[in-house]
Design an enzyme around this catalytic site. Structure first.
Site, PDB file in Angstrom:
ATOM      1  N   THR A   1       0.845  -1.199   0.000  1.00  0.00           N
ATOM      2  CA  THR A   1       0.000   0.000   0.000  1.00  0.00           C
ATOM      3  C   THR A   1       0.877   1.244   0.000  1.00  0.00           C
ATOM      4  O   THR A   1       1.962   1.232   0.578  1.00  0.00           O
ATOM      5  CB  THR A   1      -0.876  -0.026   1.266  1.00  0.00           C
ATOM      6  OG1 THR A   1      -1.795  -1.093   1.142  1.00  0.00           O
ATOM      7  CG2 THR A   1      -1.623   1.274   1.486  1.00  0.00           C
TER       8      THR A   1
ATOM      9  N   ARG B   1     -13.972  -8.161  -0.320  1.00  0.00           N
ATOM     10  CA  ARG B   1     -13.237  -7.749   0.898  1.00  0.00           C
ATOM     11  C   ARG B   1     -12.707  -6.306   0.771  1.00  0.00           C
ATOM     12  O   ARG B   1     -12.155  -5.911  -0.238  1.00  0.00           O
ATOM     13  CB  ARG B   1     -12.074  -8.713   1.120  1.00  0.00           C
ATOM     14  CG  ARG B   1     -11.201  -8.391   2.332  1.00  0.00           C
ATOM     15  CD  ARG B   1      -9.981  -7.585   1.966  1.00  0.00           C
ATOM     16  NE  ARG B   1      -9.055  -7.445   3.091  1.00  0.00           N
ATOM     17  CZ  ARG B   1      -8.030  -6.624   3.118  1.00  0.00           C
ATOM     18  NH1 ARG B   1      -7.776  -5.856   2.090  1.00  0.00           N
ATOM     19  NH2 ARG B   1      -7.240  -6.561   4.170  1.00  0.00           N
ATOM     20  N   VAL B   2     -12.892  -5.555   1.829  1.00  0.00           N
ATOM     21  CA  VAL B   2     -12.362  -4.199   1.887  1.00  0.00           C
ATOM     22  C   VAL B   2     -11.414  -4.119   3.082  1.00  0.00           C
ATOM     23  O   VAL B   2     -11.753  -4.568   4.180  1.00  0.00           O
ATOM     24  CB  VAL B   2     -13.507  -3.164   2.053  1.00  0.00           C
ATOM     25  CG1 VAL B   2     -12.940  -1.759   2.210  1.00  0.00           C
ATOM     26  CG2 VAL B   2     -14.466  -3.230   0.864  1.00  0.00           C
ATOM     27  N   GLY B   3     -10.227  -3.566   2.856  1.00  0.00           N
ATOM     28  CA  GLY B   3      -9.237  -3.460   3.928  1.00  0.00           C
ATOM     29  C   GLY B   3      -9.343  -2.140   4.671  1.00  0.00           C
ATOM     30  O   GLY B   3     -10.373  -1.463   4.636  1.00  0.00           O
TER      31      GLY B   3
ATOM     32  N   GLY C   1      -4.882  -5.338   6.939  1.00  0.00           N
ATOM     33  CA  GLY C   1      -5.938  -4.355   7.105  1.00  0.00           C
ATOM     34  C   GLY C   1      -6.969  -4.684   8.174  1.00  0.00           C
ATOM     35  O   GLY C   1      -7.444  -3.790   8.884  1.00  0.00           O
TER      36      GLY C   1
ATOM     37  N   GLY D   1      -0.521  -2.668   6.011  1.00  0.00           N
ATOM     38  CA  GLY D   1      -0.368  -3.919   6.762  1.00  0.00           C
ATOM     39  C   GLY D   1      -1.616  -4.769   6.657  1.00  0.00           C
ATOM     40  O   GLY D   1      -2.431  -4.574   5.747  1.00  0.00           O
TER      41      GLY D   1
HETATM   42  N1  ASP Z   1      -3.557  -2.575   4.295  1.00  0.00           N
HETATM   43  C1  ASP Z   1      -3.844  -3.115   2.995  1.00  0.00           C
HETATM   44  C2  ASP Z   1      -5.111  -3.925   3.061  1.00  0.00           C
HETATM   45  O1  ASP Z   1      -5.322  -4.616   4.048  1.00  0.00           O
HETATM   46  C3  ASP Z   1      -2.759  -3.974   2.442  1.00  0.00           C
HETATM   47  C4  ASP Z   1      -1.388  -3.345   2.391  1.00  0.00           C
HETATM   48  O2  ASP Z   1      -1.055  -2.530   3.240  1.00  0.00           O
HETATM   49  O3  ASP Z   1      -0.627  -3.658   1.483  1.00  0.00           O
HETATM   50  O4  ASP Z   1      -5.851  -3.930   2.117  1.00  0.00           O
END
Ligand code: ASP
Length: 323
Positions: free
Chosen positions: A188, A216-218, A242, A240
């Site tokens: 991210t 799914r939504v993070g 999510g 991280g």
């Molecule tokens: N935080 C993001 C998610 O859970 C993933 C990432 O940080 O790469 O969608």
């Protein structure tokens, strides 16, 4: 310091200079020294520096923190190295569904999108939601339709695909490797900025976790989890696992630690990451306080990050022990 008549002491003129600050991240992972080739190490740093320069140009010229975070995040979205925009991770069905959010600290207005599939720069769509709609978060087909209506740049979904990310998807599918690439488990991207007028802003953009399913939504598009900004307190962007950042209200928790517990931004960042770790989560975040102090915190050994300010040159870092 002895004052020489007619000449302002250096410290005074430095204090009088308008301050601004920008910090960016490009995700986190297990990046120990030696785990990246020299070329990859250099490529990541070059990209982070390019994002810093894009945002710094805005802030140096007296532009807004909102414009600066968008400028910086767009550079990272366009770079296939990061899991945002081009180079996004794949869902369980082998598609790219992108999430992004933005928050304006001066008004506490926010915009977010989840699961968009055709907008080249999802961070700009999040901003359009904030500025051009009556809503904070749009999802899926509706968000795609709003993007088209707003005249934002559209791309064929194939634009987001990179061979590297597809390989990760195949690894995930064939070996059920939950995190196919430990050196960049979380890709991210995000930015936090303080402008010369003292306004804070934050933005985050992602392709989400590889193998995500069922829409799914993070945390990245969730205000108070992956992103938060409020003038006079702080701006935050996270990366991280999510689910854990959502469950710990990470970005808002960090803000409350500063506002209610009078923690410094670094202590608040460390404590927030500790809370996520206690839940079993992993990742990192960047936070910026109202005086322009930057804090990076992580519980994965490595974070792609950088910062630049009115009185500090652009500097990027990857490994946990880098200053
Ligand atoms: N935080 C993001 C998610 O859970 C993933 C990432 O940080 O790469 O969608």
């Amino acid at each position: 310091m002895t004052a020489i008549p007619g000449i302002a002491p250096l410290a005074t003129s430095a204090r009088a200079a308008a301050t601004w600050q920008l910090a960016v991240h490009g995700g986190a992972g297990v990046v120990e020294r030696g785990s990246l080739t020299l070329e990859m190490d250099a490529a990541y740093r070059a990209s982070l520096n390019q994002a810093l320069e894009a945002g710094a140009r805005v802030l140096r010229g007296g532009g807004t923190s909102l414009d600066a975070v968008v400028a910086a995040v767009r550079v990272l979205e366009d770079d296939p190295l990061f899991n945002a925009g081009r180079g996004a991770g794949f869902t369980a069905e082998g598609r790219n569904e992108l999430d992004a959010s933005i928050m304006d600290g001066s008004t506490r207005k926010a915009g977010a999108v989840a699961g968009v599939t055709r907008t080249k720069n999802p961070v700009s769509l999040a901003r359009a939601v904030m500025e051009k709609s009556a809503h904070v978060m749009l999802g899926g087909a509706g968000a795609d339709a709003f993007s088209l209506q707003q005249g934002l740049e559209q791309v064929d979904p194939g634009y987001f695909r990179t061979e590297e990310r597809w390989r990760h998807f195949l690894q995930w599918r064939d070996q059920r490797a939950v995190v196919p690439d430990r050196t960049h488990a979380y890709g991210t991207v995000g930015a936090v900025a303080l402008d010369q007028a003292g306004h804070l802003a934050a933005a985050t953009s992602t392709g989400g976790l590889t193998g995500k399913r069922w829409g799914r939504v993070g945390d990245s598009p969730i205000i108070g989890a992956g992103t938060y900004a409020e003038d006079k307190i702080c701006a935050v962007s996270a990366t991280g696992t999510g689910e854990f950042f959502i469950r710990s209200s990470a970005a808002r928790q960090l803000r409350d630690r500063i506002a209610w517990h009078r923690e410094s931004v670094q202590v608040a960042a460390n404590n927030t990451i500790k809370d996520i770790g206690d839940l079993g989560g992993e990742g990192a975040l960047v936070a910026l306080d109202a005086r322009g102090r930057v804090a990076f915190a992580m519980n994965s050994p490595g974070m792609y990050r950088g910062s630049v300010g009115a009185s500090t040159a652009a500097r990027s870092a990857i490994y946990a022990d880098e200053k």
